[in-house]
Scaffold this active site. Structure first.
Site, PDB file in Angstrom:
ATOM      1  CD  GLN A  66     -11.561   7.963   3.215  1.00 59.08           C
ATOM      2  OE1 GLN A  66     -11.795   7.408   2.134  1.00 59.08           O
ATOM      3  NE2 GLN A  66     -11.713   7.356   4.375  1.00 59.08           N
ATOM      4  NE  ARG A 122      -3.902   2.137   0.540  1.00 55.32           N
ATOM      5  CZ  ARG A 122      -4.609   2.825  -0.338  1.00 55.32           C
ATOM      6  NH1 ARG A 122      -4.198   2.943  -1.580  1.00 55.32           N
ATOM      7  NH2 ARG A 122      -5.743   3.393   0.009  1.00 55.32           N
ATOM      8  CB  SER A 172     -11.727   4.032   1.903  1.00 52.55           C
ATOM      9  OG  SER A 172     -12.492   5.037   1.245  1.00 52.55           O
ATOM     10  CE  LYS A 173     -13.251   8.090  -1.632  1.00 52.50           C
ATOM     11  NZ  LYS A 173     -13.428   8.149  -0.175  1.00 52.50           N
ATOM     12  CG  HIS A 174      -9.026   3.516  -6.872  1.00 54.91           C
ATOM     13  ND1 HIS A 174     -10.280   4.074  -6.759  1.00 54.91           N
ATOM     14  CD2 HIS A 174      -9.203   2.351  -7.560  1.00 54.91           C
ATOM     15  CE1 HIS A 174     -11.166   3.302  -7.339  1.00 54.91           C
ATOM     16  NE2 HIS A 174     -10.547   2.242  -7.837  1.00 54.91           N
TER      17      HIS A 174
END
Length: 396
Positions: A177, A6, A179-181
């Site tokens: 934010q 991530r 949770s976004k890609h």
């Protein structure tokens, strides 16, 4: 591709670079400038302006479009609340258009039925990673002289008829934010091809400073050292993105294709097990669109199966928690209680935001299941899809 990071080496290296500046003002917004230039190039846009979050982007898009008291803005009710809140922040009136029962996107036919002489803009959300029918929406906007703002918080690198989502309206808003890609914890970006809009966006998001422009995000030290310098040429907000957030966002942008592909691959596992189901119908993706799958959304079609019963069985069989769709914006307590902190004084309509405004969305919302796609190990996504398969088999 099986496992990806991530946050990788690029993000950490760029953070170290910013920290090495010791936040000296002489360095200005070096990292933010780099991010804006790279984002504009990635999304085929002339101008990209970074923000502290993806709600501020929508607010300033409306301000740049000249939306204010006495104006109406058409929005979908089925999405996160910021799409509606920004209209109220701009002292305008949100007007809710219904959605398509198969794609779950804002309906162009419903948009046209909502238009009045007070309508100034349309905010079209690319829900779950899929674009709405922009050709139809833009045709309506052209007919009535309206501004189209894309809310692409959930859609990075999606396609509509071969075009990149974000290049189809007058302005397009993205959210970073968590949770976004792509993410930097909090942040956002507003892009446009129109220099006059970009100029307004920059000034309104940077306290109305005289020394900023469409391509320049910070006033210079030389300017502010002059006692006769007039700083503010317009009213504005302080919505700028920090250099730390810009550093992380730039690192994320440089492997955005990988981050999007991971979600698309995860969604593919869910699509496969839902295909042919008699109790679930997945979000329909038109053949001329590419969904970037912020989430995989499906509708429970069998009314005898309760939402919570399905969710509980999925959990029991090894699935992750299923996210519910947001309550429709006008069904939230603030609309029921009219708690708009005085901004309802600017509303143009006396009609209560009551049940029946958007019957399709009202029927869809309590039956929607949102399955997460951000599995950085896609082998886990396979296992969760198998749990969904077993859940479907149980109920069928």
């Amino acid at each position: 591709m099986s496992v990806i990071e991530r946050i990788g080496e690029k993000e950490r290296a760029y953070l170290d670079e910013v920290l090495s500046y010791n936040f000296r003002s002489s360095k200005g917004s070096v990292m933010t400038n780099r991010l804006e230039a790279a984002f504009a190039e990635k999304f085929d846009s002339k101008f990209a302006i970074a923000f502290c979050n993806g709600t501020a982007t929508l607010h300033i898009a409306l301000e740049a479009a000249g939306v204010g008291a006495g104006d109406e803005v058409i929005v979908p009710p089925l999405t996160m609340s910021s799409t509606t809140f920004c209209v109220i922040q701009a002292n305008a009136t949100p007007v809710f258009a219904d959605v398509d029962p198969d794609t779950f996107q804002i309906s162009a036919d419903s948009i046209e039925r909502c238009i009045t002489p007070r309508t100034k803009a349309i905010i079209a959300v690319s829900l779950y990673g899929l674009a709405p029918d922009f050709d139809a929406i833009n045709a309506i906007a052209k007919k009535y002289g309206l501004t189209v703002i894309e809310d692409d918080a959930q859609c990075f690198l999606g396609k509509y008829k071969g075009k990149t989502v974000g290049t189809l309206g007058d302005m397009a808003s993205f959210s970073f934010q968590s949770s976004k890609h792509m993410t930097c914890g909090e942040g956002g970006m507003l892009i446009t091809q129109d220099e006059s809009l970009a100029e307004k966006i920059r000034k309104y998001s940077c306290l109305g400073y005289a020394g900023v422009s469409a391509r320049k995000g910070k006033i210079s030290r030389t300017d502010i050292q002059d006692p006769d310098y007039s700083r503010h040429v317009s009213f504005g907000w302080n919505y700028r993105m920090s250099e730390l957030c810009s550093a992380v966002a730039l690192g994320q942008l440089e492997h955005l294709e990988e981050l999007v592909a991971m979600r698309v691959k995860s969604a593919g596992f869910f699509k496969e097990v839902v295909k042919g189901s008699t109790i679930l119908a997945g979000q329909k993706c038109p053949a001329d669109c590419e969904n970037s799958y912020w989430a995989y959304a499906a509708r429970l079609t069998d009314d005898s199966i309760g939402w919570h019963a399905f969710r509980d069985k999925y959990l029991e069989l090894g699935g992750d928690g299923v996210y519910a769709a947001w309550k429709l914006a006008y069904q939230e307590p603030l609309f029921e209680n009219c708690d708009f902190i005085g901004r309802d004084a600017y509303f143009t309509r006396n009609t209560a935001y009551a049940e029946g405004i958007c019957p399709v969305a009202e029927a869809l919302q309590p039956r929607l299941l949102q399955f997460k796609t951000n599995y950085f190990d896609t082998e886990i996504a396979k296992r969760k899809a198998d749990a969904l398969y077993q859940t479907i088999r149980y109920f069928e």
